[in-house]
Write a protein that holds these residues in place. Structure first.
Motif, PDB file in Angstrom:
ATOM      1  N   THR A  54      30.548  -3.577  -2.990  1.00  0.00           N
ATOM      2  CA  THR A  54      31.751  -4.409  -3.053  1.00  0.00           C
ATOM      3  C   THR A  54      32.951  -3.592  -3.525  1.00  0.00           C
ATOM      4  OG1 THR A  54      30.653  -6.539  -3.361  1.00  0.00           O
ATOM      5  CG2 THR A  54      32.817  -6.294  -4.358  1.00  0.00           C
ATOM      6  N   LEU A  55      32.739  -2.771  -4.544  1.00  0.00           N
ATOM      7  CA  LEU A  55      33.809  -1.929  -5.075  1.00  0.00           C
ATOM      8  C   LEU A  55      34.294  -0.940  -4.016  1.00  0.00           C
ATOM      9  CD1 LEU A  55      35.039  -1.863  -7.967  1.00  0.00           C
ATOM     10  CD2 LEU A  55      33.669   0.184  -8.386  1.00  0.00           C
TER      11      LEU A  55
ATOM     12  N   MET B 248      39.899  -0.999   1.361  1.00  0.00           N
ATOM     13  CA  MET B 248      40.853  -1.980   1.883  1.00  0.00           C
ATOM     14  C   MET B 248      42.095  -2.129   0.999  1.00  0.00           C
ATOM     15  SD  MET B 248      39.616  -2.910   4.715  1.00  0.00           S
ATOM     16  CE  MET B 248      38.761  -1.350   4.966  1.00  0.00           C
ATOM     17  N   ARG B 249      42.166  -1.340  -0.080  1.00  0.00           N
ATOM     18  CA  ARG B 249      43.300  -1.378  -1.018  1.00  0.00           C
ATOM     19  C   ARG B 249      43.443  -2.778  -1.641  1.00  0.00           C
ATOM     20  NH1 ARG B 249      48.073   1.519   2.579  1.00  0.00           N
ATOM     21  NH2 ARG B 249      46.693   2.834   3.837  1.00  0.00           N
ATOM     22  N   SER B 250      42.308  -3.348  -2.008  1.00  0.00           N
ATOM     23  CA  SER B 250      42.310  -4.659  -2.635  1.00  0.00           C
ATOM     24  C   SER B 250      42.449  -4.514  -4.148  1.00  0.00           C
ATOM     25  CB  SER B 250      41.031  -5.403  -2.279  1.00  0.00           C
ATOM     26  OG  SER B 250      41.071  -6.739  -2.724  1.00  0.00           O
ATOM     27  N   GLU B 251      42.187  -5.600  -4.879  1.00  0.00           N
ATOM     28  CA  GLU B 251      42.411  -5.653  -6.321  1.00  0.00           C
ATOM     29  C   GLU B 251      41.899  -4.407  -7.043  1.00  0.00           C
ATOM     30  OE1 GLU B 251      42.095  -9.345  -9.241  1.00  0.00           O
ATOM     31  OE2 GLU B 251      40.149  -8.409  -8.920  1.00  0.00           O
ATOM     32  N   LEU B 252      42.712  -3.859  -7.925  1.00  0.00           N
ATOM     33  CA  LEU B 252      42.521  -2.616  -8.681  1.00  0.00           C
ATOM     34  C   LEU B 252      42.979  -1.390  -7.891  1.00  0.00           C
ATOM     35  CD1 LEU B 252      39.077  -2.940 -10.516  1.00  0.00           C
ATOM     36  CD2 LEU B 252      41.355  -3.337 -11.456  1.00  0.00           C
TER      37      LEU B 252
ATOM     38  N   ALA C 288      44.167   5.552  -7.700  1.00  0.00           N
ATOM     39  CA  ALA C 288      43.144   4.659  -7.138  1.00  0.00           C
ATOM     40  C   ALA C 288      41.768   5.305  -7.234  1.00  0.00           C
ATOM     41  CB  ALA C 288      43.483   4.322  -5.690  1.00  0.00           C
ATOM     42  N   LYS C 289      41.711   6.615  -6.946  1.00  0.00           N
ATOM     43  CA  LYS C 289      40.448   7.341  -7.065  1.00  0.00           C
ATOM     44  C   LYS C 289      39.925   7.301  -8.496  1.00  0.00           C
ATOM     45  CE  LYS C 289      40.928  10.830  -3.402  1.00  0.00           C
ATOM     46  NZ  LYS C 289      41.050  12.287  -3.148  1.00  0.00           N
ATOM     47  N   GLN C 290      40.817   7.543  -9.456  1.00  0.00           N
ATOM     48  CA  GLN C 290      40.413   7.556 -10.854  1.00  0.00           C
ATOM     49  C   GLN C 290      39.933   6.180 -11.299  1.00  0.00           C
ATOM     50  OE1 GLN C 290      40.211  10.452 -12.824  1.00  0.00           O
ATOM     51  NE2 GLN C 290      38.971   8.961 -13.981  1.00  0.00           N
TER      52      GLN C 290
ATOM     53  N   PHE D 287      46.360  -9.736   2.324  1.00  0.00           N
ATOM     54  CA  PHE D 287      45.129  -9.069   2.736  1.00  0.00           C
ATOM     55  C   PHE D 287      44.252  -8.736   1.528  1.00  0.00           C
ATOM     56  CE2 PHE D 287      42.855  -5.086   4.152  1.00  0.00           C
ATOM     57  CZ  PHE D 287      41.953  -5.745   4.965  1.00  0.00           C
ATOM     58  N   SER D 288      44.887  -8.318   0.428  1.00  0.00           N
ATOM     59  CA  SER D 288      44.147  -8.021  -0.797  1.00  0.00           C
ATOM     60  C   SER D 288      43.374  -9.249  -1.270  1.00  0.00           C
ATOM     61  CB  SER D 288      45.099  -7.540  -1.892  1.00  0.00           C
ATOM     62  OG  SER D 288      44.403  -7.326  -3.095  1.00  0.00           O
ATOM     63  N   LYS D 289      44.032 -10.406  -1.246  1.00  0.00           N
ATOM     64  CA  LYS D 289      43.372 -11.651  -1.660  1.00  0.00           C
ATOM     65  C   LYS D 289      42.268 -12.031  -0.675  1.00  0.00           C
ATOM     66  CE  LYS D 289      44.238 -16.452  -2.986  1.00  0.00           C
ATOM     67  NZ  LYS D 289      43.082 -16.952  -2.216  1.00  0.00           N
ATOM     68  N   PHE D 290      42.514 -11.801   0.609  1.00  0.00           N
ATOM     69  CA  PHE D 290      41.529 -12.091   1.652  1.00  0.00           C
ATOM     70  C   PHE D 290      40.253 -11.290   1.420  1.00  0.00           C
ATOM     71  CE2 PHE D 290      39.735 -10.864   5.802  1.00  0.00           C
ATOM     72  CZ  PHE D 290      39.459 -12.111   6.348  1.00  0.00           C
TER      73      PHE D 290
END
Length: 300
Positions: free
Chosen positions: A100-101, A107-111, A121-123, A276-279
């Motif tokens: 999931t993570l 997809m550049r979603s939450e976090l 983002a990688k960190q 899209f992030s929420k989706f």
């Protein structure tokens, strides 16, 4: 249209690959041992269907029965000491969390939103994977070191993340939601069929056992007694059903497939990164709920 092929699970984060491998091996070992144990009981009951008259035949029968009982005892001790069931559940929990993570990162979603620079983002991804890993300290001891030494963030993950919003949306719907929906639908039908098949075995075994009782009533001096054998078949089939939980899995997979189907119908309303992030988050939560339900049913 995006040109990237479907990402293979070997290209997910190394923690997913390692925990998934450990879980599958533990599941295979656990189920195999249970199967051998049940088969041993079936063999023991099968050789007792005939009342041998000679002392030598009875002695051989007792030796075989004793050997099978010893095998059953050893297998029980192995199950207790190796903790295959715990490794199976913990490995599945860690693997699904990492999967999931990984999708949220790609997809550049939450976090891991579009506004977060790639290095940050990688960190964040690495930090979150490490947090998850710390929740399964016992599992970490048996994970394959060779698999863990593979990249935590693979090039394939970076390639997918670099797609445009429209291409990421298309990629996610096809390679995550539709793929997961099809998997759930297939597994739901599989478990439904297996549930019906094993119940048919139970009904037939109980019916034949009843017929055997009638036979013994009419022929009390017979050397043949199939009651114990078919009763054991029935009990073993019930035990196998309890282990595999086909009916519960069928219901869980059907519910998850329907929920994903409802979620994907909202895809046309996505106009920006926030939507899209929420989706993606809603979709991943739906998958997580199915796994949480599976885990709860297994631990009952």
């Amino acid at each position: 249209m995006n040109s990237l092929p479907k990402i293979a699970e070997k290209d997910f984060t190394s923690f997913y690959v390692a925990s998934d491998s450990a879980s599958k091996k533990a599941q295979s070992d656990y189920v195999s041992i249970i199967a051998v144990d049940l088969i041993s009981m079936l063999i023991a009951s099968a050789i007792a269907t005939y009342n041998y008259q000679s002392e030598q035949s009875k002695k051989i029968l007792y030796i075989i029965s004793g050997t099978l009982l010893l095998l059953s005892l050893v297998l029980t001790v192995v199950l207790l000491s190796k903790k295959f069931e715990d490794i199976w559940y913990q490995g599945r929990a860690l693997a699904e969390s990492c999967k999931t993570l990984t999708w949220r990162f790609m997809m550049r979603s939450e976090l891991f939103e579009d506004t977060v620079p790639l290095n940050q983002a990688k960190q964040k991804f690495i930090d979150r994977v490490q947090e998850l890993s710390k929740e399964f300290l016992e599992l970490n001891k048996i994970l394959d070191t060779e698999l863990l030494n593979k990249p935590v963030i693979t090039q394939s993950m970076i390639n997918v993340r670099s797609l445009s919003l429209e291409n990421r949306k298309e990629y996610y719907i096809q390679n995550r939601i539709e793929d997961q929906k099809n998997w759930y639908a297939t597994k739901a039908q599989f478990n439904k069929n297996r549930y019906n098949s094993w119940f048919t075995v139970i009904i037939i075994a109980q019916s034949v056992s009843l017929i055997s009782i009638v036979y013994l009533i009419n022929s009390p001096n017979s050397n043949w007694n199939f009651v114990g054998f078919f009763t054991t078949i029935s009990a073993s089939a019930i035990s196998w059903l309890q282990l595999k939980r086909h009916q519960e899995l069928k219901q869980a997979y059907t519910t998850a497939s329907q929920e994903l189907n409802l979620i994907v119908s909202l895809a046309d309303e996505i106009t920006g990164e926030n939507e899209f992030s929420k989706f993606v988050l809603d979709s991943e939560n739906a998958v997580s709920r199915e796994h949480t339900l599976w885990l709860a049913q297994r631990r009952r």
